[in-house]
Each structure stands twice: as C-alpha cells, then as structure tokens.
Design an enzyme around this catalytic site. Structure first.
Site, PDB file in Angstrom:
ATOM      1  CE  LYS A 156      45.619  48.290  70.868  1.00  0.00           C
ATOM      2  NZ  LYS A 156      46.467  48.089  69.701  1.00  0.00           N
ATOM      3  NE  ARG A 177      31.730  27.082  54.250  1.00  0.00           N
ATOM      4  CZ  ARG A 177      31.894  25.859  53.795  1.00  0.00           C
ATOM      5  NH1 ARG A 177      31.932  25.633  52.502  1.00  0.00           N
ATOM      6  NH2 ARG A 177      32.020  24.852  54.626  1.00  0.00           N
ATOM      7  CB  THR A 178      32.721  35.404  52.330  1.00  0.00           C
ATOM      8  OG1 THR A 178      31.430  34.816  52.356  1.00  0.00           O
ATOM      9  CG2 THR A 178      32.680  36.644  51.461  1.00  0.00           C
ATOM     10  NE  ARG A 225      30.394  38.767  55.429  1.00  0.00           N
ATOM     11  CZ  ARG A 225      29.829  37.554  55.321  1.00  0.00           C
ATOM     12  NH1 ARG A 225      29.183  37.033  56.316  1.00  0.00           N
ATOM     13  NH2 ARG A 225      29.924  36.897  54.187  1.00  0.00           N
ATOM     14  CG  HIS A 245      26.966  38.578  50.727  1.00  0.00           C
ATOM     15  ND1 HIS A 245      28.221  38.978  50.339  1.00  0.00           N
ATOM     16  CD2 HIS A 245      27.112  37.290  51.156  1.00  0.00           C
ATOM     17  CE1 HIS A 245      29.073  37.982  50.530  1.00  0.00           C
ATOM     18  NE2 HIS A 245      28.425  36.955  51.023  1.00  0.00           N
TER      19      HIS A 245
END
Ligand SMILES: [Zn+2]
Lengths: 300, 152
Positions: A78, A49-50, A99, A127
C-alpha cells in the site's frame, strides 16, 4: 542489553549471563511472567521453525504473540514505508521479533522503534538467537564454552548460522575444522576475523576420519540448488553425510548438533546414539529465547 | 619553481584549497561540494606533483568545508591536503585523514543491505589502521575504503 541484533554486539559476559538465565529457566529456578506482554513476530521471510520457537517461548511464560508472516510485507504494497510499519506495530506490542531477507533490517528497526528488537535472522548476515541456542547446547553438553574443538560441516559459505557460531566460539578460544566442498567454504571475511584473533582452523573435504578429536560436530545441509551441475552434487554429497559407523572412535563427550530441518546429511542411525543432540538442541532454543525475551523486557 | 607554487595557492583571497587530489578524482570532489555557482572556483587537473605523481587541485573562494564534506573527500582522495586561506595567507594546512565513522555520501556496495532498499544513509565504521577496511553498521559486510561508492 536493549536489543539483540548481532553476536558482534555481545560481550563474553553478556553471553555467560544469558546462558546462566537460560539454565535457571530450564531448571525452574527462574519463572519469568509475561502475562499481559505481547510479542510481535514479524516474519518477512517464512521460517516456521524459528517462528514456532519464539511463539512457544512467549507462551511458556504466559505471554502472547501477534504474527505477521509472509514473503511480502502487506503494508509495503500500500506504499507504507518500512519505518511506518514498524512504528505502528510498536504501538501494539512490547517487543518486536523480526526475520527479514534484507541485511541490516533489524538494526534499522531498533533505531526506528523504542521497544526492544530481536533479530530472528537478516538475510545472510546474522541469526544471533540461533548462535546463542547453539552455545547453550554446547555449554550444557560440554560443561564449558572455552577451548573446545569444533567441526562445522556442510554449506559454510551461505550458512549464516555457522558464521555467527564460528565468530562467537572464537571469542572462547575454539579450534575449528571446516568441512565443506571447496566452493562452499567459509567466506574469507570470517577466516580473516579468525586469523586476526589467532584462532586455529583447518579446511577439510570430508567428514570421515576427521571426527575422533572433536568435542562438537555441527552439521548443516548442502542444498542441491547451490550446484550448477546436479552431477557435481551427486559426486560430493556422500562426503557430507554423517552415519553411525563414522562415530566409532568419537570422544565420550562428543555431540552432534544440527540447526534442523535435517534432510539426509545425518543418517537416522545416528539418532539412537548417545552423540545425537539435535532434538534437545531445538528444545534448548525455547529456553534460550525465553531468557533473551526476559532480559530485554527487564523481567530477570 | 617555489614561487610559482606559492602564487597558485595564494591566488584566492579567502577560501579553501584542496591540493594533492589523486588525478582523476576532482570531478567526484566537485560533486560532493555541491558547488552551486555563488563561489569562484578554480580547478587544475593532471598537474605534476612530487608527492603523488599526477594531481588535481581545486580552489574555492569564500567557502569553508563542513566536517562531513571533509570526511567524504578523505574517502575518495585520502592523499589530499586541505588548505585554508585568509587574506591571501595560508592559515591552516592539513593532510586529510580517513575518519573512523562516516554517515553521509556512502552507498553500501551490498545490494541486499537495508540502506539500499530504504531511504537511509549507510553508516560505516572504518578501521584504517592497516587495511583501510570499513564495515557497514547495518549489513556488517566489510569493504576496502577504496571500493566504497560515494552517493552524490
Ligand atoms: Zn551495508
């Protein structure tokens, strides 16, 4: 404003300017143009959603996005350092929206790269874009941010959304009702901050009977997994489900907010009432994020 | 009694004395100072102190401490006194103060903090006005200064 990392970095003036620009974008008075601008959406923790909200915000302004999504940073496998991954992405893009489950990751990213960084959530920490879209929803429905009475209900312990919102609204002199099971109460460090600012709050155990004097009720989901014993969950769950009957004596300006996705903490019979505001709230998220990106890229 | 004290403190010609370290903290102080063996060092442990009960003390010949080292020592031994000796004379004596901002030597107690997964030093803002609490610049969690761990 060079980055958006934490609500703690924003002054009241920063917030009001952002609200104003979001409103102008919504009304079409400002039409930011992000043609040829590329936002890198780095989602080291999935949040559809974000991510969609940012993707939409960028595309509504004729901008474009590149997306890295998944629980594991592919480069890290890696052996590449996080700093190198960020440096590389910064060569391709104009802004990084990130995020991460790691707390402080966005602050660190902003130190490493020289393009703007937006924190789209860092673990249990911050947030800020969610807090800002919540505030935009509050100002739109209440006409102001100052001196409101706000109920926060559900999981107040693990929900960073309610933490950021409580801290941000405290600056505007809010009064709070914290409604949660005792072991999901607002953390001490947040309550300490509020006490230091002389902000009044009550801690309550159920929604019913505690709604009539509120301007805003912000509902969050209580996850079953938080309970050690599923029976305990069944016992308390009913106290944190909002239904239409509870809203009989609500104030005229009263609105229910929810960061979504909802499961069953708001009964669908609330949806048709004038109090339901959670879907428009999601739409407000796009305007708010458009405003944030525009400010950071110097387009407004 | 006074004379004995004076002799103790002045026993080095040039260098640094850190006195009134809370008893038991001296080993951490030694770690921070990274004493490699070039300097003569004298250490006293569990000595009686009017000021703090039991104290540790360290004297290091021909060594001046950096600001960073002094700050780190202040975190683990806020009661300590820093004494600079030149030609057997005390030329400066100061009570350590917990700094407002520290960058090195601290491990953030929050395991989810970026400073514990990337090789970067945590940075702390310290608000020592009343509570001696510190906030990590990255994860924004607040801790009491005495709960912070020192990275050696
Ligand atoms: Zn930290």
């Amino acid at each position: 404003m060079n980055n958006l990392i934490s609500m703690r970095d924003l002054s009241k003036e920063d917030i009001m300017r952002l609200m104003d620009i979001a409103a102008k974008i919504e009304k079409g008075e400002i039409v930011p143009n992000m043609q040829r601008k590329l936002a890198a959406l780095l989602f080291f923790e999935p949040s559809t959603r974000t991510m969609f909200s940012f993707d939409t915000a960028m595309k509504r302004m004729n901008g474009d996005t590149i997306i890295m999504s998944g629980t594991q940073n592919t480069s890290a496998k890696k052996g590449e350092t996080f700093a190198d991954t960020l440096q590389t992405i910064a060569q391709y893009s104009d802004i990084i929206i990130m995020r991460s489950p790691i707390e402080g990751a966005a602050r660190y990213a902003a130190e490493v790269v020289d393009i703007p960084v937006v924190n789209a959530g860092d673990g249990a920490n911050q947030h800020p874009t969610q807090a800002l879209l919540d505030m935009y929803s509050i100002i739109k429905t209440q006409g102001k941010l100052d001196n409101l009475k706000i109920g926060l209900a559900g999981d107040l312990r693990f929900g960073r959304t309610v933490h950021s919102l409580a801290q941000a609204m405290a600056v505007f002199g809010a009064q709070f009702k914290f409604i949660s099971p005792s072991f999901l109460q607002m953390p001490e460090y947040i309550k300490d901050d509020l006490t230091e600012q002389n902000i009044k709050f009550e801690e309550l155990k159920e929604m019913e009977g505690n709604i009539d004097d509120l301007d805003i009720l912000y509902v969050t989901r209580i996850q079953k997994e938080r309970f050690a014993d599923p029976e305990d969950y069944e016992k308390v769950k009913g106290s944190y489900v909002l239904n239409k009957a509870m809203l009989e004596n609500a104030k005229e300006n009263f609105k229910v907010l929810h960061p979504l996705p909802r499961v069953d903490e708001i009964h669908t019979d609330v949806d048709d009432t004038e109090y339901a505001y959670y879907f428009p709230q999601a739409k407000n998220g796009v305007y708010t994020r458009q405003a944030i990106i525009s400010i950071l890229l110097g387009e407004v | 009694m006074n004379q004995v004290k004076t002799i103790k403190v002045n026993a080095i010609k040039n260098g640094t004395v850190i006195d009134h370290i809370a008893a038991g903290k001296i080993l951490k102080v030694i770690d921070i100072l990274n004493l490699t063996g070039d300097n003569s060092v004298m250490v006293g442990m569990n000595l009686a102190s009017n000021k703090i009960g039991k104290k540790d003390i360290i004297k290091i010949e021909n060594r001046e401490l950096s600001k960073q080292e002094v700050n780190s020592i202040a975190i683990i031994a806020p009661s300590a006194t820093l004494i600079i000796i030149k030609d057997f004379e005390v030329v400066n004596k100061s009570q350590l103060e917990i700094p407002e901002y520290i960058e090195e030597h601290i491990i953030c107690p929050n395991p989810k903090c970026i400073t514990n997964s990337e090789n970067i030093s945590s940075k702390y803002y310290i608000n020592n006005s009343k509570t001696a609490s510190a906030r990590c610049l990255y994860c924004e969690k607040k801790y009491l200064v005495e709960d912070l761990k020192i990275k050696i």
